[in-house]
Design a protein around this motif. Sequence first.
Motif, PDB file in Angstrom:
ATOM      1  N   TRP A  75      39.327  32.687  37.777  1.00  0.00           N
ATOM      2  CA  TRP A  75      39.735  33.939  38.061  1.00  0.00           C
ATOM      3  C   TRP A  75      40.789  34.218  37.228  1.00  0.00           C
ATOM      4  O   TRP A  75      40.929  35.442  36.708  1.00  0.00           O
ATOM      5  N   GLU A 124      39.083  36.322  33.513  1.00  0.00           N
ATOM      6  CA  GLU A 124      39.196  37.850  33.600  1.00  0.00           C
ATOM      7  C   GLU A 124      39.560  38.254  32.215  1.00  0.00           C
ATOM      8  O   GLU A 124      40.338  37.716  31.366  1.00  0.00           O
ATOM      9  N   THR A 152      44.982  40.297  36.291  1.00  0.00           N
ATOM     10  CA  THR A 152      44.553  39.709  37.559  1.00  0.00           C
ATOM     11  C   THR A 152      45.496  39.676  38.513  1.00  0.00           C
ATOM     12  O   THR A 152      46.620  38.897  38.445  1.00  0.00           O
ATOM     13  N   ILE A 189      45.727  37.754  42.404  1.00  0.00           N
ATOM     14  CA  ILE A 189      44.919  36.847  43.380  1.00  0.00           C
ATOM     15  C   ILE A 189      45.973  36.876  44.666  1.00  0.00           C
ATOM     16  O   ILE A 189      47.121  36.520  44.341  1.00  0.00           O
ATOM     17  N   HIS A 228      39.628  43.509  46.910  1.00  0.00           N
ATOM     18  CA  HIS A 228      38.633  43.472  45.706  1.00  0.00           C
ATOM     19  C   HIS A 228      38.128  44.962  45.855  1.00  0.00           C
ATOM     20  O   HIS A 228      37.882  45.652  44.810  1.00  0.00           O
ATOM     21  N   SER A 233      38.612  45.827  41.118  1.00  0.00           N
ATOM     22  CA  SER A 233      37.721  44.742  40.714  1.00  0.00           C
ATOM     23  C   SER A 233      38.531  43.592  40.007  1.00  0.00           C
ATOM     24  O   SER A 233      38.094  42.208  39.906  1.00  0.00           O
ATOM     25  N   TYR A 242      41.620  39.920  43.820  1.00  0.00           N
ATOM     26  CA  TYR A 242      40.737  38.738  44.550  1.00  0.00           C
ATOM     27  C   TYR A 242      41.564  38.309  45.794  1.00  0.00           C
ATOM     28  O   TYR A 242      42.701  37.988  45.603  1.00  0.00           O
ATOM     29  N   HIS A 245      42.010  34.917  48.292  1.00  0.00           N
ATOM     30  CA  HIS A 245      41.297  33.469  48.723  1.00  0.00           C
ATOM     31  C   HIS A 245      41.770  33.124  50.176  1.00  0.00           C
ATOM     32  O   HIS A 245      43.164  33.286  50.352  1.00  0.00           O
TER      33      HIS A 245
END
Length: 885
Positions: free
Chosen positions: A184, A188, A193, A195, A322, A326, A329, A331
């Motif tokens: 990820w 990207e 990004t 996370i 998300h 986009s 993320y 987890h």
Amino acid sequence: MAETAVSLVIENLIPLLVQEARLLKGVHRKVAGIKDELQIIQSFLKDADARVEQENMSNVEKTWVKQIREEAYHIEDTLDEYILHLAKGPLGPRQHFHFVQKFFQFTKKLRARHVIASKIQDININLQKKREMAVKYRFNTIEQGGLSNNARSVTWYDPRVTSLFIEEAEVVGIESHRDKLINWLVEEPSNCTMISVVGIGGVGKTTLVKKVYDDKKVVAHFNCHAWITVSQSYKKEDLFKDMIKQFYEERKELAPKEIDKMEEISLIKVLRQYLHEQRYLIVADDLWDVDFLECLKVALPNNDKGSGIVITTRNEDVAPSHNESSSCYVHMQLPLPSKKALELFYKKVFQHEENNCPHELVELSSKIVERCEGLPLAIVVIGGLLSSKDKVFSEWCKLHDGLSLELDTNSRLRSIPKILSLSYHDLPYYLKACFLYLGMFPEDYSINCARLVRLWIAEGFVREKKGITLEELAQGYLNQLIHRSLVQVVEFDEVGKNRFCRVHDMLREVILSRSEELNFCLVSIQNYSSFDKIARHLSFMNNVNTPLQSISNSQTRSILIFGLDEVPNSFFTTCFANFKLMRTMDFEGAPIDYIPKEVGNLLHLRYLSLRDTKVKMLPKSIGKLHYLETLDLKRSLVSELPTEISRLHKLRYLAAYIEDKDVEFSFDFPQAVKIPSGIGHLKSLQKLSKIEANNNALITELGSLGQLRKLEIAKLKRENGTAMCTVLQTMSHLQSLRIRATSEEEVLELQSMSSPPPLLQTLTLSGRLEKFPEWILKLNSIARISLNWSKLMEDPLKVLQALPNLMRLWLLDGYEGEQLHIEGGGFQKLKFLGLSDLGGLNRIVEASTKLIRGGPKCPHRFQKITGFKCQCFKDFQVLNQPEHQ
């Protein structure tokens, strides 16, 4: 928790007393004084509660907080006693009493009121003394500017620090998660990004992210790196300074000295300028609220360099999803599976012995690991303790059997509840009582979410809010606990709503320890020997040794029973004679076959569950329970409700039906109950099931139930159908409707409804339909439809596939034709299609490429079809479709 108790008194009971105080001269002013004193004391408690939980408080303060909590309970008891006395006496329906008897009762009642007025005066004086004590000892941070001068600072070793330096060989079960997060970050494109790694405390979030942060591929991909630990008590300026210093240190340079003197705005400017042309990676570990994350986004420029931000948090609500972008993320870090958990345990315990576990300790090792429920923190800490002990069965068995006590007393294990307790400390006061209440349920118990919500409401934990029902508010409370990783969902219903939940065993130990300390609840298990402690809530489970008839604490407000083989009649006598202030009685599954008439003495009772008992009849005194909100008779043997049920004007939930577990599914299964006239008086009802409604007079009464969300009726005759349609059009809040005819051949005459309930989500019709009800096509919110024994001649799929939110469809003997047709683009959200007993069906025509899967006896396990033939439709059960993108 003391602040929680005081808040509940202020928000719930005090207004009740103020409303009734006009009946007793002189009380109004005293009650107002109590309320004022409590509100002043609250300002002390908000800080004091936090310090006592963090063990950063003097013994004097601890004693004061305990006394305030007990005083709040005393206030609650006194006010409830007052209301109980108001409810007694000659004023009311018993007008046939002789005048002398009335006068005697009135005089007796007046004396009782004055006794309670005296108690209220004493409470007022006590509260004034407590406030003066708080001022004297300077408990309030507003006055002292910080922690109490007498407070002792407790230091403890936080094993989470170790996770920043753990060796690769010591890590278990994170390889695939690590690789996913790395991909990820480095794959990207130009966007920044974000996370979020979410999970319960101690589940290994920091360990996982540190392995990603240190990975060679990640180190090489980013120009600059910084790791900050946020925690619950952070200062933005200090965190920003730490980041800047890490950037300079990475370049082997000294940060400018003026950095230490800068304030927030200046530090943000420095960060943005420094990172403007950099591809950076920032880790914000242990994030608790969204405020700092929003501030961090401002400080870190989105410079189209492919930078990355990683956060770890226990609260799912903090994590950007998300759906927001986009580039975001999430987890979810879950506990280790059993095999990996045991592997980690062996690595920690036998690290110097080549991971060889003696044969006699293998089974015991598995039991110890099971208690940890895959929580790496617990596995590592307990394993570290055992690694220093002799590898003998007796030593390990002693630890396993006394683990609950060891968690509280062993200095090497106390870090486990300490870390898990941080999530409890972070809860707002209105969630703390809800969370502690989870300790009332047995270990590993799957808790029915709807049951839990109703219990919270009955206990007074849920505060009213305009425009939203108490049930919706309580469900929101539960969702908050789930998002904070304090409650685990173990089962969803067909459309994704929480159905059953549970608490991690280690968190449950924290709850029980905290509850016992606060006298909140007392849980009796098989090893408990006495009930000499005071508790507001009692839970009995696993065939306790404690004689139930010895329980006589008048302060008890709740009793829950689980898994007992016997409930003595003497215990019932005690319950209904001594527990006059009881609010909740949950006897679900208890071995009882009657409820005594003395139940009518429990004026404050709000929740009564006789689900899965052998109780056959309700006493007429049930009509005295004017505050009752929940009456659960599901799967009991009660076949008819008494006329007095119509007096329960506050009733919100009424569910009753008889189910013979030895009888296979049939049309008249389960058996509905007979309900008397007068049901229309229960205007607060939100759920009513399953009742016999075979006459127009009773059906017309249902039209008065404007708050209904769920309705289940049986034995509807054809001639009652028009009246039923008329009533349903008035139910603007209805979300679930189940209607069953008198037999398989009885026609459900339900055509004459032009405006069906607009919020309907679940619909079950059991009985013949001469024609498909056109109003079903107006149900834009419908998610579940079941048509049983409908025997329709026209293909219902042609019209049902146009419903935009339909997720589950079941046809049981619902169609007598030979062919079903599914058009391209139909059933946009369908996840389940059940087809059963469609004897004439021999063909499904489908224009799209959806996947059709047969039942367990059907040889056609899957087919991509435009003209599919199968002779197994009696076994054909499920159609799984891929989610539409």
